[in-house]
Write a protein that holds these residues in place. Structure first.
Motif, PDB file in Angstrom:
ATOM      1  N   LEU A 177     -59.597  25.509  27.276  1.00 47.42           N
ATOM      2  CA  LEU A 177     -59.889  25.759  28.685  1.00 47.42           C
ATOM      3  C   LEU A 177     -59.348  24.642  29.566  1.00 47.42           C
ATOM      4  O   LEU A 177     -58.778  24.880  30.627  1.00 47.42           O
ATOM      5  N   ARG A 178     -59.524  23.406  29.118  1.00 54.57           N
ATOM      6  CA  ARG A 178     -59.027  22.268  29.901  1.00 54.57           C
ATOM      7  C   ARG A 178     -57.497  22.259  29.934  1.00 54.57           C
ATOM      8  O   ARG A 178     -56.888  21.897  30.939  1.00 54.57           O
ATOM      9  N   ALA A 179     -56.869  22.642  28.831  1.00 53.30           N
ATOM     10  CA  ALA A 179     -55.410  22.686  28.791  1.00 53.30           C
ATOM     11  C   ALA A 179     -54.872  23.738  29.762  1.00 53.30           C
ATOM     12  O   ALA A 179     -53.885  23.507  30.462  1.00 53.30           O
ATOM     13  N   VAL A 180     -55.524  24.895  29.814  1.00 54.55           N
ATOM     14  CA  VAL A 180     -55.118  25.950  30.736  1.00 54.55           C
ATOM     15  C   VAL A 180     -55.235  25.473  32.172  1.00 54.55           C
ATOM     16  O   VAL A 180     -54.395  25.787  33.031  1.00 54.55           O
ATOM     17  N   ALA A 186     -47.564  25.624  30.302  1.00 53.68           N
ATOM     18  CA  ALA A 186     -47.547  24.761  29.122  1.00 53.68           C
ATOM     19  C   ALA A 186     -48.556  25.241  28.082  1.00 53.68           C
ATOM     20  O   ALA A 186     -48.293  25.202  26.877  1.00 53.68           O
ATOM     21  N   ALA A 187     -49.718  25.707  28.555  1.00 55.13           N
ATOM     22  CA  ALA A 187     -50.728  26.217  27.631  1.00 55.13           C
ATOM     23  C   ALA A 187     -50.213  27.440  26.886  1.00 55.13           C
ATOM     24  O   ALA A 187     -50.414  27.583  25.677  1.00 55.13           O
ATOM     25  N   LEU A 188     -49.513  28.323  27.599  1.00 53.51           N
ATOM     26  CA  LEU A 188     -48.938  29.506  26.955  1.00 53.51           C
ATOM     27  C   LEU A 188     -47.866  29.117  25.931  1.00 53.51           C
ATOM     28  O   LEU A 188     -47.750  29.730  24.860  1.00 53.51           O
ATOM     29  N   SER A 189     -47.095  28.084  26.236  1.00 56.58           N
ATOM     30  CA  SER A 189     -45.985  27.685  25.361  1.00 56.58           C
ATOM     31  C   SER A 189     -46.455  27.122  24.028  1.00 56.58           C
ATOM     32  O   SER A 189     -45.704  27.140  23.044  1.00 56.58           O
ATOM     33  N   ILE A 190     -47.684  26.614  23.969  1.00 60.81           N
ATOM     34  CA  ILE A 190     -48.199  26.075  22.704  1.00 60.81           C
ATOM     35  C   ILE A 190     -49.150  27.058  22.022  1.00 60.81           C
ATOM     36  O   ILE A 190     -49.878  26.696  21.102  1.00 60.81           O
ATOM     37  N   GLY A 191     -49.143  28.308  22.494  1.00 57.08           N
ATOM     38  CA  GLY A 191     -49.870  29.350  21.782  1.00 57.08           C
ATOM     39  C   GLY A 191     -51.302  29.585  22.224  1.00 57.08           C
ATOM     40  O   GLY A 191     -52.044  30.309  21.554  1.00 57.08           O
ATOM     41  N   ILE A 192     -51.718  29.015  23.348  1.00 56.51           N
ATOM     42  CA  ILE A 192     -53.082  29.269  23.844  1.00 56.51           C
ATOM     43  C   ILE A 192     -53.101  30.623  24.542  1.00 56.51           C
ATOM     44  O   ILE A 192     -52.335  30.846  25.488  1.00 56.51           O
ATOM     45  N   PRO A 193     -53.940  31.558  24.097  1.00 52.46           N
ATOM     46  CA  PRO A 193     -53.975  32.902  24.710  1.00 52.46           C
ATOM     47  C   PRO A 193     -54.661  32.867  26.073  1.00 52.46           C
ATOM     48  O   PRO A 193     -55.883  32.864  26.177  1.00 52.46           O
ATOM     49  N   LEU A 194     -53.858  32.863  27.117  1.00 49.45           N
ATOM     50  CA  LEU A 194     -54.379  32.701  28.470  1.00 49.45           C
ATOM     51  C   LEU A 194     -55.349  33.818  28.846  1.00 49.45           C
ATOM     52  O   LEU A 194     -56.397  33.559  29.446  1.00 49.45           O
TER      53      LEU A 194
END
Length: 303
Positions: A177-180, A186-194
């Protein structure tokens, strides 16, 4: 000359009122911390949660014991708030990914009127009574009158702040959540499902809205003016910081105590009604000195 005991009683009343404001402010912080968006619709979510709970309680009470009806209504309302969160993500947030924050802010304003309009179509505009089973009479402790509903709200607010602080700091989803919040792309690029993350955070904001709606509904009755209570959370956010969950509690206490003391001791000098605007003046003073709030993170943009 006011006695120290009287000052203590006023301050205690303000402290409990401030914790009630903190319950509403929690939802704002959750959304802003995870997405960088100020969710103007949080007050409407508080209203929606209270309305759903009241109507669900009536339905389940008619089917069985009142105690069972209460818990069944609570679970049903939680499920509704999760569904609302999923709908907001799918139809509002997903089409606006990577848009400027002002665009998302304006979208939440539209969401406010949409929720209030649908709520009025379904439930009408009458005032509903919400009974949490907490007696109205206060506890008297060494001569201090303390409302039981206020103590319940204080306990709920503190418990939620502790639970959410632990969640954001020590869980995988909390870190995501903090990364988003820092950078969607950037969050999407490292695989975090937005999409999933936004459903989670709006669901958490819905839970915060539910508990705030229960408390405010029990105190004021479930009516459309509850959504206006959210405006009182703005000074709390400014003092505590838009990204600080513990700051919500501190900001709420400062606002609650200061406005009660100002109403009692300064109000008669300036003509009364100071409680309606003093919090905003205090928040403005803090903005001039520390724009990010007492506990907010200082944002440095490199150019």
């Amino acid at each position: 000359m006011p006695t120290p005991f009287f000052v203590l009683e006023v301050a205690l009343s303000g402290l409990l009122a401030g914790l009630l404001y903190s319950l509403v402010a929690l939802g704002f912080v959750l959304i802003y911390k995870a997405s960088g968006v100020f969710n103007f619709a949080q007050g409407a979510l508080v209203l929606l949660a209270a309305l759903v709970f009241v109507r669900a309680t009536e339905i389940f009470d008619a089917m069985g014991p009142a105690t069972v009806g209460f818990w069944a209504a609570l679970l049903a309302t939680m499920a509704v708030m999760v569904l609302v969160a999923a709908a907001i993500e799918r139809f509002l947030l997903r089409p606006l990914v990577n848009q400027p924050p002002i665009t998302l802010f304006m979208a939440t304003i539209g969401l406010t009127f949409l929720i209030e309009g649908i709520s009025q179509m379904i439930w009408g505009s009458r005032v509903y009574t919400l009974d949490l089973g907490i007696p109205d009479e206060p506890w008297i402790i060494h001569g201090l009158y303390i409302g039981k509903i206020d103590l319940f709200a204080a306990a709920v607010a503190i418990a939620m702040v502790i639970a959410l602080a632990v969640f954001f700091q020590f869980t995988r989803i909390g870190r995501a959540l903090r990364a988003v919040s820092d950078d969607h792309q950037a969050a999407l690029s490292i695989g975090i499902p937005l999409n999933f993350i936004w459903v989670v955070v709006w669901s958490l904001a819905g839970m915060a809205a539910l508990f705030a709606g229960l408390v405010w509904g029990a105190k004021l009755g479930v009516q459309f003016s509850i959504s206006v209570v959210a405006l009182k959370a703005l000074p709390v956010l400014i003092l505590g910081g838009f990204t600080s969950i513990p700051g919500v509690i501190v900001g709420g206490i400062l606002i609650g105590v200061s406005e009660k003391l100002a109403e009692v001791f300064v109000g008669p000098v300036v003509g009364g009604a100071i409680e309606s605007w003093f919090a905003y003046v205090l928040a403005l003073a803090v903005l001039l000195v520390r724009p990010q709030g007492l506990f907010g993170e200082k944002i440095i943009e490199r150019v």
